[in-house]
Design a protein around this motif. Structure first.
Motif, PDB file in Angstrom:
ATOM      1  N   PRO A 115       0.812  -1.223   0.000  1.00 32.47           N
ATOM      2  CA  PRO A 115       0.000   0.000   0.000  1.00 32.47           C
ATOM      3  C   PRO A 115       0.844   1.271   0.000  1.00 32.47           C
ATOM      4  O   PRO A 115       0.473   2.274  -0.626  1.00 32.47           O
ATOM      5  CB  PRO A 115      -0.827  -0.132   1.280  1.00 32.47           C
ATOM      6  N   LEU A 116       1.972   1.248   0.706  1.00 30.88           N
ATOM      7  CA  LEU A 116       2.868   2.408   0.716  1.00 30.88           C
ATOM      8  C   LEU A 116       3.352   2.726  -0.695  1.00 30.88           C
ATOM      9  O   LEU A 116       3.379   3.895  -1.111  1.00 30.88           O
ATOM     10  CB  LEU A 116       4.061   2.123   1.625  1.00 30.88           C
ATOM     11  N   LEU A 117       3.709   1.689  -1.446  1.00 29.15           N
ATOM     12  CA  LEU A 117       4.186   1.891  -2.811  1.00 29.15           C
ATOM     13  C   LEU A 117       3.083   2.455  -3.701  1.00 29.15           C
ATOM     14  O   LEU A 117       3.295   3.422  -4.442  1.00 29.15           O
ATOM     15  CB  LEU A 117       4.696   0.568  -3.381  1.00 29.15           C
ATOM     16  N   ASP A 118       1.896   1.853  -3.639  1.00 31.16           N
ATOM     17  CA  ASP A 118       0.791   2.316  -4.469  1.00 31.16           C
ATOM     18  C   ASP A 118       0.454   3.779  -4.189  1.00 31.16           C
ATOM     19  O   ASP A 118       0.266   4.583  -5.111  1.00 31.16           O
ATOM     20  CB  ASP A 118      -0.450   1.449  -4.234  1.00 31.16           C
ATOM     21  N   GLU A 119       0.368   4.130  -2.913  1.00 32.97           N
ATOM     22  CA  GLU A 119       0.027   5.503  -2.539  1.00 32.97           C
ATOM     23  C   GLU A 119       1.079   6.494  -3.022  1.00 32.97           C
ATOM     24  O   GLU A 119       0.744   7.553  -3.575  1.00 32.97           O
ATOM     25  CB  GLU A 119      -0.108   5.609  -1.016  1.00 32.97           C
ATOM     26  N   THR A 120       2.340   6.162  -2.831  1.00 37.67           N
ATOM     27  CA  THR A 120       3.409   7.096  -3.175  1.00 37.67           C
ATOM     28  C   THR A 120       3.552   7.255  -4.678  1.00 37.67           C
ATOM     29  O   THR A 120       3.749   8.371  -5.183  1.00 37.67           O
ATOM     30  CB  THR A 120       4.744   6.638  -2.561  1.00 37.67           C
ATOM     31  N   VAL A 121       3.448   6.156  -5.408  1.00 36.70           N
ATOM     32  CA  VAL A 121       3.524   6.229  -6.871  1.00 36.70           C
ATOM     33  C   VAL A 121       2.398   7.094  -7.418  1.00 36.70           C
ATOM     34  O   VAL A 121       2.609   7.961  -8.276  1.00 36.70           O
ATOM     35  CB  VAL A 121       3.484   4.814  -7.482  1.00 36.70           C
ATOM     36  N   GLU A 122       1.183   6.889  -6.927  1.00 32.76           N
ATOM     37  CA  GLU A 122       0.063   7.698  -7.410  1.00 32.76           C
ATOM     38  C   GLU A 122       0.215   9.154  -7.009  1.00 32.76           C
ATOM     39  O   GLU A 122      -0.170  10.061  -7.763  1.00 32.76           O
ATOM     40  CB  GLU A 122      -1.251   7.135  -6.874  1.00 32.76           C
ATOM     41  N   GLY A 127       0.952  14.541  -8.715  1.00 32.46           N
ATOM     42  CA  GLY A 127       1.599  15.805  -8.377  1.00 32.46           C
ATOM     43  C   GLY A 127       2.508  16.360  -9.451  1.00 32.46           C
ATOM     44  O   GLY A 127       2.717  17.564  -9.522  1.00 32.46           O
ATOM     45  N   LEU A 128       3.076  15.496 -10.308  1.00 28.65           N
ATOM     46  CA  LEU A 128       4.042  16.004 -11.280  1.00 28.65           C
ATOM     47  C   LEU A 128       4.101  15.210 -12.582  1.00 28.65           C
ATOM     48  O   LEU A 128       4.136  15.783 -13.661  1.00 28.65           O
ATOM     49  CB  LEU A 128       5.447  16.018 -10.651  1.00 28.65           C
ATOM     50  N   ALA A 129       4.121  13.881 -12.497  1.00 25.63           N
ATOM     51  CA  ALA A 129       4.437  13.063 -13.670  1.00 25.63           C
ATOM     52  C   ALA A 129       3.457  13.281 -14.819  1.00 25.63           C
ATOM     53  O   ALA A 129       3.873  13.393 -15.986  1.00 25.63           O
ATOM     54  CB  ALA A 129       4.476  11.588 -13.280  1.00 25.63           C
ATOM     55  N   ARG A 130       2.164  13.321 -14.527  1.00 26.78           N
ATOM     56  CA  ARG A 130       1.190  13.453 -15.611  1.00 26.78           C
ATOM     57  C   ARG A 130       1.326  14.797 -16.321  1.00 26.78           C
ATOM     58  O   ARG A 130       1.199  14.871 -17.547  1.00 26.78           O
ATOM     59  CB  ARG A 130      -0.226  13.275 -15.056  1.00 26.78           C
ATOM     60  N   THR A 131       1.563  15.858 -15.572  1.00 23.78           N
ATOM     61  CA  THR A 131       1.722  17.174 -16.202  1.00 23.78           C
ATOM     62  C   THR A 131       3.018  17.266 -16.990  1.00 23.78           C
ATOM     63  O   THR A 131       3.116  18.064 -17.924  1.00 23.78           O
ATOM     64  CB  THR A 131       1.687  18.293 -15.151  1.00 23.78           C
ATOM     65  N   ARG A 132       3.997  16.450 -16.666  1.00 19.96           N
ATOM     66  CA  ARG A 132       5.266  16.444 -17.387  1.00 19.96           C
ATOM     67  C   ARG A 132       5.280  15.448 -18.540  1.00 19.96           C
ATOM     68  O   ARG A 132       6.230  15.400 -19.310  1.00 19.96           O
ATOM     69  CB  ARG A 132       6.406  16.083 -16.417  1.00 19.96           C
ATOM     70  N   GLY A 133       4.229  14.648 -18.656  1.00 21.36           N
ATOM     71  CA  GLY A 133       4.177  13.649 -19.714  1.00 21.36           C
ATOM     72  C   GLY A 133       5.170  12.527 -19.494  1.00 21.36           C
ATOM     73  O   GLY A 133       5.667  11.926 -20.452  1.00 21.36           O
ATOM     74  N   VAL A 134       5.439  12.218 -18.222  1.00 17.19           N
ATOM     75  CA  VAL A 134       6.364  11.143 -17.866  1.00 17.19           C
ATOM     76  C   VAL A 134       5.558  10.014 -17.242  1.00 17.19           C
ATOM     77  O   VAL A 134       4.712  10.239 -16.369  1.00 17.19           O
ATOM     78  CB  VAL A 134       7.429  11.635 -16.870  1.00 17.19           C
ATOM     79  N   GLU A 135       5.799   8.794 -17.694  1.00 17.05           N
ATOM     80  CA  GLU A 135       5.093   7.646 -17.157  1.00 17.05           C
ATOM     81  C   GLU A 135       5.867   7.053 -15.987  1.00 17.05           C
ATOM     82  O   GLU A 135       7.100   6.953 -16.028  1.00 17.05           O
ATOM     83  CB  GLU A 135       4.912   6.584 -18.244  1.00 17.05           C
ATOM     84  N   VAL A 136       5.168   6.683 -14.938  1.00 16.45           N
ATOM     85  CA  VAL A 136       5.775   6.012 -13.793  1.00 16.45           C
ATOM     86  C   VAL A 136       5.164   4.626 -13.685  1.00 16.45           C
ATOM     87  O   VAL A 136       3.943   4.491 -13.540  1.00 16.45           O
ATOM     88  CB  VAL A 136       5.540   6.793 -12.481  1.00 16.45           C
ATOM     89  N   THR A 137       5.981   3.601 -13.764  1.00 22.05           N
ATOM     90  CA  THR A 137       5.490   2.238 -13.670  1.00 22.05           C
ATOM     91  C   THR A 137       6.069   1.555 -12.442  1.00 22.05           C
ATOM     92  O   THR A 137       7.189   1.852 -12.016  1.00 22.05           O
ATOM     93  CB  THR A 137       5.833   1.404 -14.920  1.00 22.05           C
ATOM     94  N   LEU A 138       5.296   0.652 -11.887  1.00 21.35           N
ATOM     95  CA  LEU A 138       5.692  -0.086 -10.696  1.00 21.35           C
ATOM     96  C   LEU A 138       5.817  -1.561 -11.047  1.00 21.35           C
ATOM     97  O   LEU A 138       4.854  -2.194 -11.465  1.00 21.35           O
ATOM     98  CB  LEU A 138       4.647   0.104  -9.590  1.00 21.35           C
ATOM     99  N   ASP A 139       7.006  -2.095 -10.886  1.00 18.06           N
ATOM    100  CA  ASP A 139       7.261  -3.521 -11.102  1.00 18.06           C
ATOM    101  C   ASP A 139       7.570  -4.114  -9.729  1.00 18.06           C
ATOM    102  O   ASP A 139       8.687  -3.981  -9.224  1.00 18.06           O
ATOM    103  CB  ASP A 139       8.431  -3.712 -12.063  1.00 18.06           C
ATOM    104  N   SER A 140       6.567  -4.740  -9.145  1.00 16.75           N
ATOM    105  CA  SER A 140       6.686  -5.190  -7.759  1.00 16.75           C
ATOM    106  C   SER A 140       6.679  -6.705  -7.645  1.00 16.75           C
ATOM    107  O   SER A 140       5.858  -7.381  -8.252  1.00 16.75           O
ATOM    108  CB  SER A 140       5.533  -4.625  -6.920  1.00 16.75           C
ATOM    109  N   GLN A 141       7.608  -7.201  -6.856  1.00 15.22           N
ATOM    110  CA  GLN A 141       7.651  -8.618  -6.524  1.00 15.22           C
ATOM    111  C   GLN A 141       7.222  -8.845  -5.073  1.00 15.22           C
ATOM    112  O   GLN A 141       7.485  -9.893  -4.493  1.00 15.22           O
ATOM    113  CB  GLN A 141       9.063  -9.169  -6.754  1.00 15.22           C
TER     114      GLN A 141
END
Length: 273
Positions: A115-122, A127-141
């Protein structure tokens, strides 16, 4: 278990009663505070060597000079007094000012990592990535692993890592967060295509201070981290873990430079001694 996400439906609740914008402002201020104290620490460390050398050479000069010459003796005393004054300034102003982050108090509790990862990534996406046109992906094991540590401090460190990576990424690129846990520690590593132009372009939206972004583009001495990442290093070390900023390496044909950030935190973290 491996998951890959490019977005989360709906807004995640923001911890500590902050709205998203308020929390971003709070985290930005925290990053600036730790950066200030990190710089003061470097100043204190890097000045003590030359001051000690000057102090030692003053004693050498004193033995070489005529003891009956009052002007020579006055000059040596002036050198010594000047060094003592500078050392006192370092102890009473520089070292005292950074005391707030030098001994970092942590609120330990056991919490699930995913949950910490999901919350922080979103949070970084919104806050910034969408307005900058940068994609953030989470590859979690990760599955149901839990960590005993300060959740808010670790969330701040992860937020800063992601934000910095987004800040230095050009439009259309992807920041990849890989995370896993072994028998003893949680590992979170970022891979991103770094661009000094994107990091400093005043026409782009930014979260981090201009001074911090400019310094992050300068050559790193003795593999020191960029000043703005001081919070990540301090939080990791306070948990008995580590933080590393990898050197950028040559990327694709378009001239990109791949860079990495890595956080390692013991699952049963204890205060660093």
């Amino acid at each position: 278990m491996t998951t890959s996400s490019t977005g989360i439906a709906g807004e995640k609740p923001v911890p500590s009663g902050f709205t998203v914008s308020e929390r971003t402002a709070h985290l930005r201020a925290e990053a600036a505070l730790f950066m200030r104290d990190h710089v003061l620490s470097l100043v204190s460390h890097d000045l003590r060597g030359p001051l000690n050398a000057i102090h030692s050479w003053a004693y050498v000069l004193e033995r070489k000079l005529d003891a009956s010459d009052p002007n020579s003796q006055r000059a040596v005393i002036g050198i010594r007094n000047g060094v003592d004054q500078q050392v006192k300034l370092l102890e009473t102003i520089v070292d005292a000012t950074r005391a707030e982050t030098k001994s970092l108090a942590l609120n330990y509790a056991s919490f699930p990592l995913h949950p910490l990862l999901d919350e922080t990534v979103e949070e970084v996406r919104s806050g910034l990535a969408r307005t900058r046109g940068v994609e953030v992906t989470l590859d979690s094991q990760l599955a149901t692993e839990q960590l005993n540590g300060d959740r808010e401090r670790l969330a701040a460190a992860l937020w800063l890592m992601l934000t910095f990576a987004v800040e230095t990424s050009a439009q259309g690129t992807t920041v990849v967060l890989n995370t896993k846990a072994d028998t003893s520690a949680w590992h979170a590593s970022l891979a991103y295509d770094t661009s000094s132009t994107a990091l400093q372009d005043p026409a782009l939206p930014h979260v981090l201070e201009a001074f911090a972004r400019k310094q992050a583009c300068e050559p790193r001495e003795a593999k020191r981290i960029a000043w703005v990442l001081a919070l990540c290093k301090r939080v990791a070390e306070a948990h008995g873990g580590s933080f590393e900023q990898g050197e950028a390496t040559g990327g694709d044909a378009a001239g990109g430079n791949m860079a990495t950030l890595a956080l390692r935190i013991p699952l049963s973290a204890t205060a660093a001694k």
